[in-house]
Design a protein around this motif. Sequence first.
Motif, mmCIF file in Angstrom:
data_model
loop_
_atom_site.group_PDB
_atom_site.id
_atom_site.type_symbol
_atom_site.label_atom_id
_atom_site.label_comp_id
_atom_site.label_asym_id
_atom_site.label_seq_id
_atom_site.Cartn_x
_atom_site.Cartn_y
_atom_site.Cartn_z
ATOM 1 N N MET A 127 42.856 36.065 32.263
ATOM 2 C CA MET A 127 43.428 34.452 32.317
ATOM 3 C C MET A 127 45.336 34.421 32.627
ATOM 4 N N THR A 131 46.145 31.100 34.761
ATOM 5 C CA THR A 131 47.320 29.933 34.028
ATOM 6 C C THR A 131 48.211 29.848 35.879
ATOM 7 N N LYS A 134 46.406 27.119 37.311
ATOM 8 C CA LYS A 134 46.788 26.049 36.251
ATOM 9 C C LYS A 134 48.312 25.294 37.048
ATOM 10 N N ASP A 146 43.409 25.310 30.295
ATOM 11 C CA ASP A 146 43.575 25.425 29.652
ATOM 12 C C ASP A 146 42.505 25.511 28.724
ATOM 13 N N LEU A 149 41.466 29.503 28.651
ATOM 14 C CA LEU A 149 42.545 30.247 28.152
ATOM 15 C C LEU A 149 42.964 30.147 26.952
ATOM 16 N N PHE A 150 42.004 29.168 25.929
ATOM 17 C CA PHE A 150 42.367 28.942 24.732
ATOM 18 C C PHE A 150 41.453 29.258 24.384
ATOM 19 N N GLU B 207 53.725 25.760 26.261
ATOM 20 C CA GLU B 207 53.380 25.795 27.401
ATOM 21 C C GLU B 207 54.584 25.531 28.878
ATOM 22 N N SER B 231 48.751 35.698 23.500
ATOM 23 C CA SER B 231 47.881 35.951 24.632
ATOM 24 C C SER B 231 48.856 34.545 26.035
ATOM 25 N N ARG B 232 48.658 33.894 25.826
ATOM 26 C CA ARG B 232 48.638 32.302 26.811
ATOM 27 C C ARG B 232 50.061 32.702 27.001
ATOM 28 N N ALA B 235 50.364 35.643 29.467
ATOM 29 C CA ALA B 235 49.495 35.000 30.366
ATOM 30 C C ALA B 235 50.488 35.216 31.662
ATOM 31 N N TYR B 236 51.506 34.450 31.244
ATOM 32 C CA TYR B 236 52.779 34.196 32.473
ATOM 33 C C TYR B 236 53.683 35.487 32.753
#
Lengths: 175, 255, 823
Positions: A127, A131, A134, A146, A149-150, B207, B231-232, B235-236
């Motif tokens: 991920m 990211t 992206k 995305d 990722l989703f 985001e 988790s999104r 992920a950063y």
Amino acid sequence: MSISHTLLALLEESGPRHGYDLKRSFDERFGHDRPLHYGQVYSTMSRLLKNGLVEVDGIEAGGGPERKRYAITDAGITDVADWLSRPEKPEPYLQSTLYTKVVLALLTGRDAGEQLDTQRAEHLRLMRELTRRKQGGDLADQLICDHALFHLEADLRWLELTAARLDKLATEVRK
Amino acid sequence: MTSTASTASAGSPRGAASTAESAAQGAGTASEFLLSASGLYKTYGSTAALDGADFAIRPGEIVAVMGPSGSGKSTLLHCLAGIVPVDAGTVTYAGRDLGAMNDAQRSALRRADFGFVFQFGQLVPELTCLENAALPLRLAGVGRKEAEARAGGWLERLEVGDVRRKRPGEVSGGQGQRIAVARALAAGPRVLFADEPTGALDSLNGERVMQLLTEAARETKAAVVLVTHESRVAAYSDREIVVRDGRARSMAGAL
Amino acid sequence: MSTAGTREEQRGDERTQHTGEAGPARPAGPAWRTGGTGAAAGRRGSGAAGPREWAHDLALGARFATSGGRQGWLRTLLTAVGVALGVAVLLLAAAVPEIISGNDARSEARSGAFNTASGKAQPSEYSVLGKDANNRWNGYQLYGRLLQADGSSPATPPGLDHIPAPGEMAVSPALKKVLDSPEGKELRERLDAKVVGTIGDEGLLGPYELAFYKGADDLSVPGGAVRVDKFGSPLDEDPMDPVLVLLVVVACAVLVMPVAIFIATAVRFGGEQRDARLAALRLVGADIASARRMAAGETLVGALVGLLLGGWFFLLGRAFIGRFEIFRISIFPEDVTPGFYLGLLIVVGVPVTAVAVTIFALRGVAIEPLGLVRKSEQRKRRLWWRLLPPVAGAALLIPLAGGLETGGTVNEVQVSSGVVLLLSGIVLLLPWLVERIVGRLRGGPVAWQLATRRLQLGSGNATRAISGITVAVAGAIALQMLFSVAENSQSSESQASRYKSHVDIYGPHTTLADTEALTADLRRSQGVKNAHGYLQSWVEAKGIEDGVGITVGSCATLRAVARIDECRDGDSFLVRTPKSVSEEQGGATPPPKRGTPLMLDKAPDDGGRSNYTWQVPGSARTVMGIELPNGGSLDGLMVTPSVLAEKRLDSPSFQGTVAMERNAKALEALRTTVFHTDPSYSLWENADQETADQIGAIKNAVLAASMAVLLLIGASMAVSMLEQLRERKRQLSVLVAFGTKRSTLGASVLWQTTVTVVLGIGMAVFFGLGLGWVLLRMLGDARADWLVFLPSAAAGAGVIALVTLISLPFLWRMMRPDGLRTE
């Protein structure tokens, strides 16, 4: 999803048994949609036997076809352990494999929580990559990333949920 | 401090990955980490919120703190930031023991070196957005004009320069959160504590906020402690630690 | 109504059929909108609610008040206690007229017409001779009568079954206690009679009244006694001094108003939690009107419980009242009963007010399903209508200017409504003023900025919290101004008494011999430095409006009061006021001219008898008077006994002035001396002690009451302050996380109150002085003491500071990081 590892792990849990019993056991737990063909079980067990992961514990003569009783070898146990602790390559729709692994980990008395953490780390690694890609990419890249990722997040959320329900699951599986 | 580093997951079988993590945390030189904690215990009433948690973050690093609800993520953040005192264990920031400071010193530290973003309810509703963003600077003793000029620059960066005269009640959730991020970064913190910063936002806003937050943090070399269950969002980060039942474990070794 | 619903559903069904959508999604529409029976929904939809909706919603609200768990109960209890305290005060206020009339009734029942001319009964079996023997002892008023039966079956006053024999007396239980105690020695000697009986409650004004009936055998009508054949003649009392009436009316108005405001505040306790609940109700389908009715129902429970509790507080306090003396006055509990109409007004008015306040308070907010939306784009407060009530109040009061100067009567309704309207100006204008002034505040340190911004966003709560106090303070200021003038009017004699301690004695009947004897006794009394006593009468004179004072005495007596060189019996003197006295009193009465005809022996009802005229002797010499210990001097005409026989004077009275040590024991000894001469003689420590005492008592009562009101309101302020802080818990925690210093937050809270308080108290001072000025103009007295506002303003500010202080520890606690925890 690896049928050979699943059967191997089931064999570890139950002790020596016939191929047919293994198929029934598999179908009960993982084969809701698609029961295994006995032929597949038979060929898989032959391959495992050849690789030294199982051995023939005995042969039962009876009215029907020949029935071999298989037992797992030490090499087989190690193989199961390696498989379980190895994170799956994150990809969409791998729930069934993850589920199988969680259940088998529980059945064979291994720490499923740790397994989930390992898997999450693997997911997050991908991920992060997505990211990063992206953030640097154009709109098309962003949309594609995305999407991935989703889906990966959905996997992980399912993992979290599973982890939270482990206790309940454990009693369910062992009864 | 090093001796207690491994109490975190004592008793649970750990794989090769965990051992590597122990090494990263325990054997790493103290100076390598900007903020570290070991063996944290914190009890609210009869519930143990932290039960022997360890943590370490390097300067400029972004670490996600993950875990299910009630696992003690937020408590860990509060303890690391010196907002709540710990029952046992040590928190060290830049070589200084937070436990040895008094409340005033910790407050001063939070004003000067830390920044905060929370999930919601953090903007003072009576102040304008600009005044909100300028608040930490003003608390740190910067004059009103200069503080508002600097904060205004951050609002521009976070794409909310146009609402500076409005009150928080008049802006959207996404704008409010950006203002909170601007506020947290305005005073130039070395550590930014973000507790579910996107928790109340939709995906798109979330985001964007994360993107702006991490970009700004990397640029100013601020370390970020990012508490999230998504988790999104995680992920950063550069790496994540997972808090479960009040114990924190790092998955750094999986890298 | 129900057909509409059906049609809606049908249409829904059609659509379902037509589009082939999944069924369950649609029918939810109409169901959500009705949220109840079809009929109710229909009527709600049309906007007007019938009595059934009202009853239903009020009942539902009432259930919330009692079913919210511990928090809910606490909230209801808080409101109830607040309302109860207010109700208790109101009931007490409503009982004041009854207390006064009860007191009057008791006074009348025992009166023997001593104060009126109607007591002219013929001697009979039933008749009784009585003489006033009222007295003072250590600051207590003693009610005393000398009684002497004419026949064998005399009438008796209430509380007494027979007339005491000479040398015996009946006393009240409180007096008996005093007489039995060591402190009562002086009084035992003074009254000098054997206690043979007790006066029953029906003969007393209060349980702690000191009273006695003493038997006598030397009473006569010429000696000042009155013959009656029954007790209980209507008292033809002087109407109360209009200044006092004004004081009482204003005092009641300014004390009751803050209590009313207090009740209005109390019913809003716990409003925040209630709002959240109402929002939840909106979410499940209640409309705005019905949510408001539910809120009203909830408040109603608190108000009703408060009403009951208040009644209980009142009864409790009433029982308490019977056991205590307030300002040396005791009251029988059964006399403390609110009048029927006032009581009814409270019982009905408080719950109705509670509901009205709740509904009114919710007008400024919209209860939306997802929470309360204060209409953020608030209209600016308008000034014009806020000015109407105070202007109307001033319009009612100002025309009364000078109305009491010449002893007019007080129009209670006009005055009290004028006062209430004028004071309501504070409540109305304060929010406007705060908004206007705070709106201009900019910049400043963080604490100041937080405070002013908070006020800019919504100053309503802050001003509402202090409006009760500001009204109380304004009222107290106006009263203080009235009091200071009333006290000032105690004029020169009390000023003189500041440097000279003296006692004036007045006896309505005397003879020359008695005068000389008493004067000699006075000189011998303990602690007396000097005493003057003379026989004086006041006679009408042709051409002299005020009449002429004639003093009869021996040369020795006269020399003591005027500079007389040569004196023989047969001389007469015209006395000029000495310069020192005329300067002090701002004027002097010139003595009558020689040959002025004086009217002697003029009885008020002497039928057709012609007046006996006597002329001021031509031989009278002009002499200068001497300043007496009381700061005055004798003037008019002085004669030696052979010039004019005392018998020819109408009611020759004893006038005495005693210079003495300021010493309570000496004073009591002096009283005993006078009492033994004639119990009906009066003593004044200074000129107008009686009125001064009355004013002092009212002043004390009002001060105590306004302090109580201030504390009451302070309590409610504390509660709403804590509520506001709790509401801001999360925010405070965030600010603390930022590293905000506690002192900064504390200062911001302090600034916030300070700004409103300074404006509020300023407003109170402005209105208080204004009201006081208007009231003073009514008295025709412009000598206002403009600094009287200081103590009241300080007290108001003090209460607010106290409240802030009390809330600080709570603020510290709120600043703990717990507020950040959301899990």
